[in-house]
Design an enzyme around this catalytic site. Structure first.
Site, PDB file in Angstrom:
ATOM      1  N   ARG A  29     -10.324 -11.441   2.105  1.00 54.74           N
ATOM      2  CA  ARG A  29     -11.118 -12.248   1.581  1.00 54.74           C
ATOM      3  C   ARG A  29     -10.682 -14.210   1.222  1.00 54.74           C
ATOM      4  O   ARG A  29     -10.899 -14.940   2.072  1.00 54.74           O
ATOM      5  CB  ARG A  29     -11.182 -12.143  -0.062  1.00 54.74           C
TER       6      ARG A  29
ATOM      7  N   LYS B 258       1.279  -1.196  -0.200  1.00 53.91           N
ATOM      8  CA  LYS B 258       0.017  -0.438   0.020  1.00 53.91           C
ATOM      9  C   LYS B 258       0.631   1.022   0.159  1.00 53.91           C
ATOM     10  O   LYS B 258       1.913   1.819   0.344  1.00 53.91           O
ATOM     11  CB  LYS B 258      -0.990  -0.260   1.097  1.00 53.91           C
TER      12      LYS B 258
HETATM   13  N1  BES Z   1      -8.199  -4.364   4.657  1.00 51.98           N
HETATM   14  C1  BES Z   1      -8.512  -3.414   2.474  1.00 51.98           C
HETATM   15  C2  BES Z   1     -10.081  -2.660   2.473  1.00 51.98           C
HETATM   16  C3  BES Z   1      -9.934  -1.233   3.266  1.00 51.98           C
HETATM   17  C4  BES Z   1      -8.625  -0.340   2.419  1.00 51.98           C
HETATM   18  C5  BES Z   1     -10.744  -0.685   4.259  1.00 51.98           C
HETATM   19  C6  BES Z   1      -9.154   0.616   2.771  1.00 51.98           C
HETATM   20  C7  BES Z   1     -10.376   0.463   4.594  1.00 51.98           C
HETATM   21  C8  BES Z   1      -9.785   1.605   3.847  1.00 51.98           C
HETATM   22  C9  BES Z   1      -8.220  -4.502   2.367  1.00 51.98           C
HETATM   23  O1  BES Z   1      -7.378  -5.869   2.657  1.00 51.98           O
HETATM   24  C10 BES Z   1      -7.872  -3.755   0.722  1.00 51.98           C
HETATM   25  O2  BES Z   1      -6.537  -3.239   1.219  1.00 51.98           O
HETATM   26  N2  BES Z   1      -8.953  -4.518  -0.342  1.00 51.98           N
HETATM   27  C11 BES Z   1      -7.935  -3.863  -1.284  1.00 51.98           C
HETATM   28  C12 BES Z   1      -8.784  -4.759  -2.711  1.00 51.98           C
HETATM   29  C13 BES Z   1      -8.425  -4.688  -4.701  1.00 51.98           C
HETATM   30  C14 BES Z   1      -6.411  -4.780  -3.740  1.00 51.98           C
HETATM   31  C15 BES Z   1      -9.330  -4.977  -4.879  1.00 51.98           C
HETATM   32  C16 BES Z   1      -8.667  -2.540  -1.417  1.00 51.98           C
HETATM   33  O3  BES Z   1     -10.205  -2.006  -1.708  1.00 51.98           O
HETATM   34  O4  BES Z   1      -8.197  -1.316  -2.309  1.00 51.98           O
HETATM   35 MN    MN Z   2      -5.393  -5.274   1.937  1.00 54.36          MN
END
Ligand code: BES
Ligand code: MN
Ligand code: ZN
Length: 495
Positions: free
Chosen positions: A351, A277
């Site tokens: 997931r 990230k």
């Molecule tokens: N924990 C995150 C989701 C999230 C991101 C919650 C920002 C709240 C704020 C999750 O694990 C994630 O990173 N999801 C990705 C999925 C994507 C790679 C398909 C996302 O939402 O960007």
């Molecule tokens: Mn994630």
């Protein structure tokens, strides 16, 4: 803070405060009118001066009100015709904010006597407790010095009409259980990720098991390997923290009664893994275990209320870290269900841990399964910070969850889970991929989970937008503990 229920004329101790409402325009509520009579028209005079119009959100603190009390807090309620759930909760919140700014140690809250649509005293009291606790919550555990003491308010008496005393007491019990569950969920969310590890969550679950006589099972990495939870393990393999798979069972109902299973995402820190990230706000990914925290918070509430049903809480927990052992984009792993997954983005890890948990819970022959996860940024884009995303493979269950959300003021919005979206998860190399591209990201994440939830009635709550607040008020919200508790209380009542 200590809460009590009482009825009768406005009265409080020497260092107390009476809290009464005023409708717009300049119209005293019944309790305020009673007080005004005792004080020979004092309140009416103050209002005629124009210092309190009754506008929602306004408050006015009066000192040495003759014949009444050392302190009286007037709270604006808005127009009586518009006074419903939201206005009621906002009036209580405004009262607590104002009280916390005084030196009053106790207060007598007469707002709980007000008519709020068709809501009964149990609802009014439960919500007053929830709102009061919300306004008084502080997370100071990690500060080395206590900051100037905090609010003085220690005791809050909630006043209701005499015939409603019994209902109000039930509301207080419910309200307190929810409040305690929310506090636990908030504390766990707010703790830093170097403290709140998978092992810490397991320890917290053990503590609940001891306190409320629940059954606890914690699977270690070797157990998960033996079972074949390879999608969960693929997320854990980059971390130095050992993963934990936590199962906490409240058996309050008959043995043969099928349990409600709640599954919470327990990523104690989400760096994204190799699909790292960006740095900005990455600290907030300590909140990626808020689903797990809501499971523990709900079980605490259930334990306190001794609900006569069976509830199983399940928490797959690990960090998501990059490193030489971490999963690579392109890796293919076999889930506990036997289905293979091509991991195209290691940041779609929630997931991957939830799918193995969903397969695991088949063994409980659940009446229903609800998973709770900070799953997608896309859900935040879709619904903001107001509603949790709801997905379900059963319409009745979806309705039941949505109703519980309405009643507890912890709302959800029902999103589609149509098969049409499943195409986006297509993989050329495995059964399917773990991401479905940018369009409808919250839906495709739910579609992924749906492939593991075919054997029971299932609902999925995406709490990415509702589990915590950012910015100046950064902190966990304790949602959706109110919704889940309401859902379970209703199930207990129905059975
Ligand atoms: N924990 C995150 C989701 C999230 C991101 C919650 C920002 C709240 C704020 C999750 O694990 C994630 O990173 N999801 C990705 C999925 C994507 C790679 C398909 C996302 O939402 O960007
Ligand atoms: Mn994630
Ligand atoms: Zn995550």
């Amino acid at each position: 803070m200590e809460f009590s229920i009482k009825s009768g004329a406005p009265q409080t101790g020497a260092n107390g405060c009476l809290v009464v409402g005023v409708f717009e325009p300049r119209q005293l509520s019944a309790a305020a009118a009673g007080l005004d009579r005792a004080a020979q028209g004092f309140l009416g005079k103050v209002m005629r001066r124009g210092d309190m119009q009754g506008k929602p959100g306004t408050t006015l603190l009066l000192h040495e009100v003759p014949g009444a009390a050392a302190r009286v807090l007037l709270v604006g309620l808005g127009r009586e015709a518009d006074f419903r759930d939201k206005q009621y909760r906002e009036a209580i919140a405004a009262a607590i904010r104002a009280l916390n700014a005084t030196g009053a140690e106790e207060a007598s809250l007469h707002l709980t006597e007000l008519a709020v649509g068709k809501r009964d005293a149990a609802w009014r009291v439960a919500h007053a407790v929830a709102v009061a606790r919300e306004g008084s919550y502080r997370f100071i555990r990690m500060k080395s010095k206590s900051e100037n003491g905090g609010p003085a308010l220690r005791r809050l008496a909630l006043c209701v009409e005499r015939p409603a005393l019994k209902r109000a007491a039930a509301g207080l019990e419910h309200g307190l259980a929810v409040a305690h569950g929310m506090s636990l969920a908030k504390d766990l969310g707010n703790l830093p990720p170097n403290v709140c590890t998978p092992a810490y969550l397991a320890e917290q679950a053990r503590e609940l098991a001891r306190r409320y006589r629940m059954k606890i099972t914690v699977l270690e990495r070797a157990d998960m390997q033996r079972l074949g939870m390879h999608t969960l393990l693929s997320v854990a393999q980059g971390s130095a923290q050992p993963p934990k798979f936590i199962v906490l069972e409240h058996r309050g109902g008959p043995k043969k009664m099928k349990p409600v299973v709640i599954v919470g995402k327990g990523i104690t820190f989400d760096t994204g893994g190799i699909s790292l990230k960006p740095a900005a706000e990455m600290d907030e990914m300590k909140f990626d275990m808020c689903g797990a925290a809501s499971v523990l918070g709900t079980l605490k509430a259930v334990g306190e209320m001794k609900l006569p049903i069976n509830v199983v809480g399940v928490i797959p927990s690990t960090e998501n870290m990059p490193g030489g052992r971490a999963t690579r984009p392109g890796d293919i792993v076999k889930s506990l269900s036997g289905q293979t997954v091509e991991i195209l983005n290691t940041d779609a890890e929630g997931r991957l841990i939830l799918c193995d948990a969903l397969t695991y819970v088949e063994r409980f022959e659940p009446a229903a399964v609800i998973d709770i996860a900070t799953l997608t940024g896309a859900c935040v884009i879709a619904l903001g910070h107001v509603a949790t995303g709801l997905f379900a493979n059963d319409e009745d269950l979806a309705r039941e969850v949505a109703r519980a959300g309405e009643a507890s003021y912890d709302r959800v919005w029902h999103m589609p889970l149509w098969a049409d979206y499943q195409d986006q998860l297509k993989s050329n190399f495995a059964d399917f991929a773990n991401i479905g591209g940018r369009p409808a990201g919250a839906v495709t994440a739910a579609c992924f989970l749906a492939r593991f939830a075919g054997k029971f009635k299932w609902a999925h709550l995406d709490i990415a937008g509702t589990a915590w607040k950012s910015g100046k008020e950064k902190g966990a919200t304790g949602r959706p503990v109110p919704l889940l508790t309401e859902f379970l209380v209703n199930r207990a009542r129905r059975k």
